[in-house]
Write a protein that holds these residues in place. Structure first.
Motif, PDB file in Angstrom:
ATOM      1  N   ASP A   1      -5.058   1.026  15.387  1.00 32.87           N
ATOM      2  CA  ASP A   1      -4.950  -0.351  14.696  1.00 32.87           C
ATOM      3  C   ASP A   1      -5.262  -0.235  13.295  1.00 32.87           C
ATOM      4  OD1 ASP A   1      -6.561  -1.009  18.063  1.00 32.87           O
ATOM      5  OD2 ASP A   1      -4.500  -1.699  17.167  1.00 32.87           O
ATOM      6  N   TYR A   2      -4.618   0.242  12.641  1.00 32.84           N
ATOM      7  CA  TYR A   2      -4.930   0.457  11.046  1.00 32.84           C
ATOM      8  C   TYR A   2      -3.684  -0.326  10.394  1.00 32.84           C
ATOM      9  CZ  TYR A   2      -8.650   3.581  11.801  1.00 32.84           C
ATOM     10  OH  TYR A   2     -10.083   4.299  11.929  1.00 32.84           O
ATOM     11  N   ASN A   3      -4.036  -0.924   9.307  1.00 38.78           N
ATOM     12  CA  ASN A   3      -3.187  -1.456   8.574  1.00 38.78           C
ATOM     13  C   ASN A   3      -1.814  -0.680   7.990  1.00 38.78           C
ATOM     14  OD1 ASN A   3      -5.491  -3.123   8.788  1.00 38.78           O
ATOM     15  ND2 ASN A   3      -4.214  -4.876   8.330  1.00 38.78           N
ATOM     16  N   TYR A   4      -2.370   0.200   7.498  1.00 41.41           N
ATOM     17  CA  TYR A   4      -1.444   1.150   6.460  1.00 41.41           C
ATOM     18  C   TYR A   4      -1.253   2.439   7.118  1.00 41.41           C
ATOM     19  CZ  TYR A   4      -2.497  -3.040   3.749  1.00 41.41           C
ATOM     20  OH  TYR A   4      -2.893  -4.365   3.355  1.00 41.41           O
ATOM     21  N   TRP A   5      -0.148   3.066   6.733  1.00 39.93           N
ATOM     22  CA  TRP A   5       0.276   4.539   7.426  1.00 39.93           C
ATOM     23  C   TRP A   5       1.072   5.330   6.297  1.00 39.93           C
ATOM     24  CZ3 TRP A   5      -1.584   6.266  12.202  1.00 39.93           C
ATOM     25  CH2 TRP A   5      -2.058   5.287  13.096  1.00 39.93           C
ATOM     26  N   GLY A   6       0.529   6.522   6.244  1.00 38.32           N
ATOM     27  CA  GLY A   6       1.515   7.321   5.331  1.00 38.32           C
ATOM     28  C   GLY A   6       2.604   7.750   6.107  1.00 38.32           C
TER      29      GLY A   6
ATOM     30  N   ALA B   1      -3.996   7.036   7.815  1.00 37.89           N
ATOM     31  CA  ALA B   1      -3.978   5.773   7.943  1.00 37.89           C
ATOM     32  C   ALA B   1      -5.284   4.905   7.452  1.00 37.89           C
ATOM     33  CB  ALA B   1      -4.189   5.394   9.703  1.00 37.89           C
ATOM     34  N   ALA B   2      -5.193   3.619   6.995  1.00 38.16           N
ATOM     35  CA  ALA B   2      -6.015   3.018   6.428  1.00 38.16           C
ATOM     36  C   ALA B   2      -6.084   1.468   7.024  1.00 38.16           C
ATOM     37  CB  ALA B   2      -5.846   2.947   4.856  1.00 38.16           C
ATOM     38  N   GLY B   3      -7.540   1.031   6.924  1.00 43.21           N
ATOM     39  CA  GLY B   3      -7.782  -0.155   7.591  1.00 43.21           C
ATOM     40  C   GLY B   3      -9.141  -0.680   7.302  1.00 43.21           C
ATOM     41  N   PRO B   4      -9.579  -2.017   7.587  1.00 40.11           N
ATOM     42  CA  PRO B   4     -10.802  -2.435   7.517  1.00 40.11           C
ATOM     43  C   PRO B   4     -12.173  -2.036   8.479  1.00 40.11           C
ATOM     44  CG  PRO B   4      -9.126  -4.099   8.114  1.00 40.11           C
ATOM     45  CD  PRO B   4      -8.363  -2.767   8.071  1.00 40.11           C
TER      46      PRO B   4
ATOM     47  N   PHE C   1     -13.102   0.256   0.115  1.00 38.04           N
ATOM     48  CA  PHE C   1     -13.374  -0.625   1.140  1.00 38.04           C
ATOM     49  C   PHE C   1     -12.811  -0.343   2.648  1.00 38.04           C
ATOM     50  CE2 PHE C   1     -15.370  -2.921  -1.765  1.00 38.04           C
ATOM     51  CZ  PHE C   1     -14.632  -3.783  -2.442  1.00 38.04           C
ATOM     52  N   TYR C   2     -11.831   0.665   2.584  1.00 40.63           N
ATOM     53  CA  TYR C   2     -10.867   1.114   3.763  1.00 40.63           C
ATOM     54  C   TYR C   2     -11.759   2.287   4.426  1.00 40.63           C
ATOM     55  CZ  TYR C   2      -6.839  -1.338   2.155  1.00 40.63           C
ATOM     56  OH  TYR C   2      -5.927  -2.311   1.729  1.00 40.63           O
ATOM     57  N   ALA C   3     -11.777   1.962   5.909  1.00 42.41           N
ATOM     58  CA  ALA C   3     -11.941   3.162   6.710  1.00 42.41           C
ATOM     59  C   ALA C   3     -10.465   3.896   6.697  1.00 42.41           C
ATOM     60  CB  ALA C   3     -12.276   2.680   8.107  1.00 42.41           C
ATOM     61  N   MET C   4     -10.727   5.240   6.683  1.00 42.45           N
ATOM     62  CA  MET C   4      -9.523   6.146   6.704  1.00 42.45           C
ATOM     63  C   MET C   4      -9.632   7.069   7.978  1.00 42.45           C
ATOM     64  SD  MET C   4      -8.002   5.390   3.850  1.00 42.45           S
ATOM     65  CE  MET C   4      -6.787   6.633   3.875  1.00 42.45           C
ATOM     66  N   ALA C   5      -8.527   7.381   8.475  1.00 46.20           N
ATOM     67  CA  ALA C   5      -8.355   8.038   9.627  1.00 46.20           C
ATOM     68  C   ALA C   5      -7.090   8.934   9.650  1.00 46.20           C
ATOM     69  CB  ALA C   5      -8.147   7.244  10.925  1.00 46.20           C
ATOM     70  N   TRP C   6      -7.085   9.948  10.431  1.00 41.31           N
ATOM     71  CA  TRP C   6      -6.027  10.993  10.714  1.00 41.31           C
ATOM     72  C   TRP C   6      -5.636  10.976  12.245  1.00 41.31           C
ATOM     73  CZ3 TRP C   6      -3.381  13.475   6.884  1.00 41.31           C
ATOM     74  CH2 TRP C   6      -3.890  13.656   5.895  1.00 41.31           C
ATOM     75  N   PHE C   7      -4.481  10.521  12.394  1.00 42.12           N
ATOM     76  CA  PHE C   7      -3.737  10.768  13.652  1.00 42.12           C
ATOM     77  C   PHE C   7      -2.639  11.597  13.715  1.00 42.12           C
ATOM     78  CE2 PHE C   7      -5.220   6.750  15.897  1.00 42.12           C
ATOM     79  CZ  PHE C   7      -5.970   6.182  15.056  1.00 42.12           C
ATOM     80  N   ARG C   8      -2.203  11.999  14.897  1.00 39.66           N
ATOM     81  CA  ARG C   8      -1.174  13.128  14.853  1.00 39.66           C
ATOM     82  C   ARG C   8      -0.294  12.862  16.298  1.00 39.66           C
ATOM     83  NH1 ARG C   8      -4.737  18.387  16.844  1.00 39.66           N
ATOM     84  NH2 ARG C   8      -5.097  17.872  19.034  1.00 39.66           N
TER      85      ARG C   8
ATOM     86  N   GLU D   1       0.797  -1.189  -0.207  1.00 32.94           N
ATOM     87  CA  GLU D   1      -0.117   0.105   0.108  1.00 32.94           C
ATOM     88  C   GLU D   1       0.945   1.384  -0.138  1.00 32.94           C
ATOM     89  OE1 GLU D   1      -3.720  -0.431   0.385  1.00 32.94           O
ATOM     90  OE2 GLU D   1      -2.954   1.233  -0.920  1.00 32.94           O
ATOM     91  N   HIS D   2       0.582   2.230  -0.836  1.00 34.08           N
ATOM     92  CA  HIS D   2       1.259   3.408  -1.105  1.00 34.08           C
ATOM     93  C   HIS D   2       0.481   4.574  -0.463  1.00 34.08           C
ATOM     94  CE1 HIS D   2       4.424   5.972  -2.085  1.00 34.08           C
ATOM     95  NE2 HIS D   2       3.909   6.448  -3.200  1.00 34.08           N
ATOM     96  N   MET D   3       0.610   5.246   0.402  1.00 42.70           N
ATOM     97  CA  MET D   3      -0.030   6.582   0.871  1.00 42.70           C
ATOM     98  C   MET D   3       0.843   7.674   1.016  1.00 42.70           C
ATOM     99  SD  MET D   3      -1.935   4.170   3.547  1.00 42.70           S
ATOM    100  CE  MET D   3      -2.764   5.551   4.280  1.00 42.70           C
ATOM    101  N   VAL D   4       0.344   8.729   0.279  1.00 40.57           N
ATOM    102  CA  VAL D   4       1.133  10.048   0.279  1.00 40.57           C
ATOM    103  C   VAL D   4       0.272  11.283   0.883  1.00 40.57           C
ATOM    104  CG1 VAL D   4       2.456  11.782  -1.322  1.00 40.57           C
ATOM    105  CG2 VAL D   4       2.510   9.159  -1.731  1.00 40.57           C
ATOM    106  N   GLU D   5       0.913  11.898   2.002  1.00 37.94           N
ATOM    107  CA  GLU D   5       0.094  12.903   2.670  1.00 37.94           C
ATOM    108  C   GLU D   5       0.840  14.328   2.002  1.00 37.94           C
ATOM    109  OE1 GLU D   5       0.205  10.341   6.807  1.00 37.94           O
ATOM    110  OE2 GLU D   5       1.746  11.061   5.344  1.00 37.94           O
TER     111      GLU D   5
END
Length: 120
Positions: free
Chosen positions: A106-111, A96-99, A30-37, A1-5
């Motif tokens: 608890d997300y699978n993928y991170w930028g 972040a992205a996850g199911p 299909f993904y829930a998306m989130a922002w963390f800081r 997974e490739h994520m670019v902020e």
């Protein structure tokens, strides 16, 4: 997974910024998306999350009413509109992205993160 902020930067208190995170490689809707800081010396904390069809969002109390998360599934992009910024919003912001739509990290993928600095 490739994520670019993108979209981080330097802003004065009371100003606004819009962060973007573009995802490639998997079915975005299909993904829930989130922002963390994460501020210097502090743990990563939840800011906002949105489910696949944008019908459900959650916000941390610290950003509620000032930040808005949204997504454009046609562009594989999630946004974080940040208004009325405060110096305490200064942090590196991660998408972040996850199911599952959760407020924990608890997300699978991170930028890679984008820096937001708010001056007083």
């Amino acid at each position: 997974e490739h994520m670019v902020e993108s979209g981080g930067g330097f802003v004065q208190a009371g100003g606004s910024l819009r962060l973007s995170c573009t995802v490639s490689g998997r079915p975005f809707n299909f993904y829930a998306m989130a922002w963390f800081r994460q501020a210097p010396g502090k743990e990563r904390e939840f800011a906002a999350t949105i489910n696949g069809d944008s019908s459900t969002t959650y916000y941390a109390d610290s950003v509620k009413g000032r930040f808005t998360i949204s997504r454009d599934n046609a562009k594989n992009t999630v946004y974080l509109q940040m208004n009325s910024l405060k110096p305490e919003d200064t942090a590196v912001y991660f998408c972040a992205a996850g199911p599952y739509l959760v407020v924990t990290p608890d997300y699978n993928y991170w930028g890679q993160g984008t820096q937001v600095t708010v001056s007083s």
